[in-house]
Every structure is written in C-alpha cells, then in structure tokens.
Design a protein around this motif. Structure first.
Motif, PDB file in Angstrom:
ATOM      1  N   SER A   3      -9.173 -21.959 -21.728  1.00  0.00           N
ATOM      2  CA  SER A   3      -8.727 -21.105 -20.628  1.00  0.00           C
ATOM      3  C   SER A   3      -7.523 -20.281 -21.074  1.00  0.00           C
ATOM      4  CB  SER A   3      -8.358 -21.940 -19.414  1.00  0.00           C
ATOM      5  OG  SER A   3      -7.260 -22.760 -19.715  1.00  0.00           O
ATOM      6  N   LEU A   4      -7.463 -19.095 -20.545  1.00  0.00           N
ATOM      7  CA  LEU A   4      -6.358 -18.196 -20.862  1.00  0.00           C
ATOM      8  C   LEU A   4      -5.559 -17.949 -19.598  1.00  0.00           C
ATOM      9  CD1 LEU A   4      -8.271 -15.604 -22.994  1.00  0.00           C
ATOM     10  CD2 LEU A   4      -6.757 -17.388 -23.811  1.00  0.00           C
ATOM     11  N   SER A   5      -4.272 -17.859 -19.732  1.00  0.00           N
ATOM     12  CA  SER A   5      -3.455 -17.578 -18.562  1.00  0.00           C
ATOM     13  C   SER A   5      -2.228 -16.795 -18.974  1.00  0.00           C
ATOM     14  CB  SER A   5      -3.039 -18.875 -17.876  1.00  0.00           C
ATOM     15  OG  SER A   5      -2.254 -19.654 -18.755  1.00  0.00           O
ATOM     16  N   GLY A   6      -1.578 -16.260 -17.987  1.00  0.00           N
ATOM     17  CA  GLY A   6      -0.315 -15.578 -18.210  1.00  0.00           C
ATOM     18  C   GLY A   6      -0.395 -14.391 -19.135  1.00  0.00           C
ATOM     19  N   LEU A   7       0.492 -14.399 -20.099  1.00  0.00           N
ATOM     20  CA  LEU A   7       0.628 -13.269 -21.017  1.00  0.00           C
ATOM     21  C   LEU A   7      -0.626 -13.049 -21.852  1.00  0.00           C
ATOM     22  CD1 LEU A   7       2.529 -11.085 -22.010  1.00  0.00           C
ATOM     23  CD2 LEU A   7       3.417 -12.712 -23.672  1.00  0.00           C
ATOM     24  N   SER A   8      -1.290 -14.121 -22.261  1.00  0.00           N
ATOM     25  CA  SER A   8      -2.524 -13.989 -23.052  1.00  0.00           C
ATOM     26  C   SER A   8      -3.592 -13.228 -22.281  1.00  0.00           C
ATOM     27  CB  SER A   8      -3.070 -15.362 -23.426  1.00  0.00           C
ATOM     28  OG  SER A   8      -2.121 -16.105 -24.123  1.00  0.00           O
ATOM     29  N   GLY A   9      -3.734 -13.544 -21.022  1.00  0.00           N
ATOM     30  CA  GLY A   9      -4.712 -12.855 -20.188  1.00  0.00           C
ATOM     31  C   GLY A   9      -4.393 -11.388 -20.020  1.00  0.00           C
ATOM     32  N   LEU A  10      -3.120 -11.073 -19.861  1.00  0.00           N
ATOM     33  CA  LEU A  10      -2.718  -9.670 -19.727  1.00  0.00           C
ATOM     34  C   LEU A  10      -2.965  -8.886 -21.005  1.00  0.00           C
ATOM     35  CD1 LEU A  10       0.579  -9.952 -17.668  1.00  0.00           C
ATOM     36  CD2 LEU A  10      -1.630  -9.074 -16.912  1.00  0.00           C
ATOM     37  N   VAL A  11      -2.725  -9.510 -22.141  1.00  0.00           N
ATOM     38  CA  VAL A  11      -2.968  -8.854 -23.425  1.00  0.00           C
ATOM     39  C   VAL A  11      -4.456  -8.561 -23.590  1.00  0.00           C
ATOM     40  CG1 VAL A  11      -2.918  -9.175 -25.928  1.00  0.00           C
ATOM     41  CG2 VAL A  11      -0.919  -9.767 -24.554  1.00  0.00           C
ATOM     42  N   ILE A  12      -5.300  -9.529 -23.274  1.00  0.00           N
ATOM     43  CA  ILE A  12      -6.752  -9.332 -23.379  1.00  0.00           C
ATOM     44  C   ILE A  12      -7.216  -8.255 -22.412  1.00  0.00           C
ATOM     45  CG2 ILE A  12      -8.992 -10.436 -22.996  1.00  0.00           C
ATOM     46  CD1 ILE A  12      -7.696 -12.996 -24.125  1.00  0.00           C
ATOM     47  N   LEU A  13      -6.686  -8.264 -21.194  1.00  0.00           N
ATOM     48  CA  LEU A  13      -7.037  -7.231 -20.215  1.00  0.00           C
ATOM     49  C   LEU A  13      -6.645  -5.850 -20.723  1.00  0.00           C
ATOM     50  CD1 LEU A  13      -8.066  -6.426 -17.399  1.00  0.00           C
ATOM     51  CD2 LEU A  13      -5.732  -6.819 -16.570  1.00  0.00           C
ATOM     52  N   ALA A  14      -5.445  -5.723 -21.267  1.00  0.00           N
ATOM     53  CA  ALA A  14      -4.988  -4.429 -21.776  1.00  0.00           C
ATOM     54  C   ALA A  14      -5.856  -3.953 -22.943  1.00  0.00           C
ATOM     55  CB  ALA A  14      -3.527  -4.533 -22.212  1.00  0.00           C
ATOM     56  N   LEU A  15      -6.203  -4.854 -23.861  1.00  0.00           N
ATOM     57  CA  LEU A  15      -7.053  -4.483 -24.996  1.00  0.00           C
ATOM     58  C   LEU A  15      -8.446  -4.077 -24.523  1.00  0.00           C
ATOM     59  CD1 LEU A  15      -6.026  -7.183 -27.615  1.00  0.00           C
ATOM     60  CD2 LEU A  15      -5.481  -4.749 -27.648  1.00  0.00           C
ATOM     61  N   ASP A  16      -8.994  -4.795 -23.547  1.00  0.00           N
ATOM     62  CA  ASP A  16     -10.317  -4.446 -23.032  1.00  0.00           C
ATOM     63  C   ASP A  16     -10.300  -3.097 -22.326  1.00  0.00           C
ATOM     64  OD1 ASP A  16     -11.482  -6.704 -24.067  1.00  0.00           O
ATOM     65  OD2 ASP A  16     -11.459  -7.825 -22.189  1.00  0.00           O
ATOM     66  N   LEU A  17      -9.257  -2.829 -21.553  1.00  0.00           N
ATOM     67  CA  LEU A  17      -9.158  -1.523 -20.894  1.00  0.00           C
ATOM     68  C   LEU A  17      -9.045  -0.404 -21.922  1.00  0.00           C
ATOM     69  CD1 LEU A  17      -6.813  -2.304 -17.883  1.00  0.00           C
ATOM     70  CD2 LEU A  17      -9.247  -1.746 -17.811  1.00  0.00           C
TER      71      LEU A  17
END
Length: 63
Positions: A3-17
């Motif tokens: 599971s990913l949470s916090g900053l890791s999730g935001l980084v993945i979201l930004a890269l995907d966008l």
C-alpha cells in the motif's frame, strides 16, 4: 499487500498526470492516446514505467 500513502501516493499521482498530459500532447493517433491513457490509469505504477520505456514519445535510434 503493498500500500502507498502520503507523499509516495502524491508522487505517483503527479508522475501519472505528467505522463497522461504528455500522451495527450503527443503526435500519436487517437487510439494510441486512449490506450496509453487507460494503461496509465488502470495500472498507475506499471503503466507509467511501460509508458516511460515504450511510450509514444520514446525515441529509438536506428542504425
């Protein structure tokens, strides 16, 4: 389960966008754009890595 949470999730979201915006702005056909976008949305980490290696903007040099 991984599971990913916090900053890791935001980084993945930004890269995907970033990847989806790059796909939309590429010169690929509409079908290719839809396919790449769906791959990135359905498989966020793996889809991004595949796009990074073989996406519509990848430059392959030919000899």
């Amino acid at each position: 389960m991984f599971s990913l949470s916090g900053l890791s999730g935001l980084v993945i979201l930004a890269l995907d966008l970033w990847a989806i915006i790059s796909v939309i702005n590429s010169n690929a056909s509409t079908g290719a754009k839809v396919g790449w976008s769906l791959l990135i949305i359905v498989l966020p980490i793996l889809g991004f890595l595949i796009w990074l290696l073989a996406g519509p903007r990848s430059r392959r040099t030919s000899l």
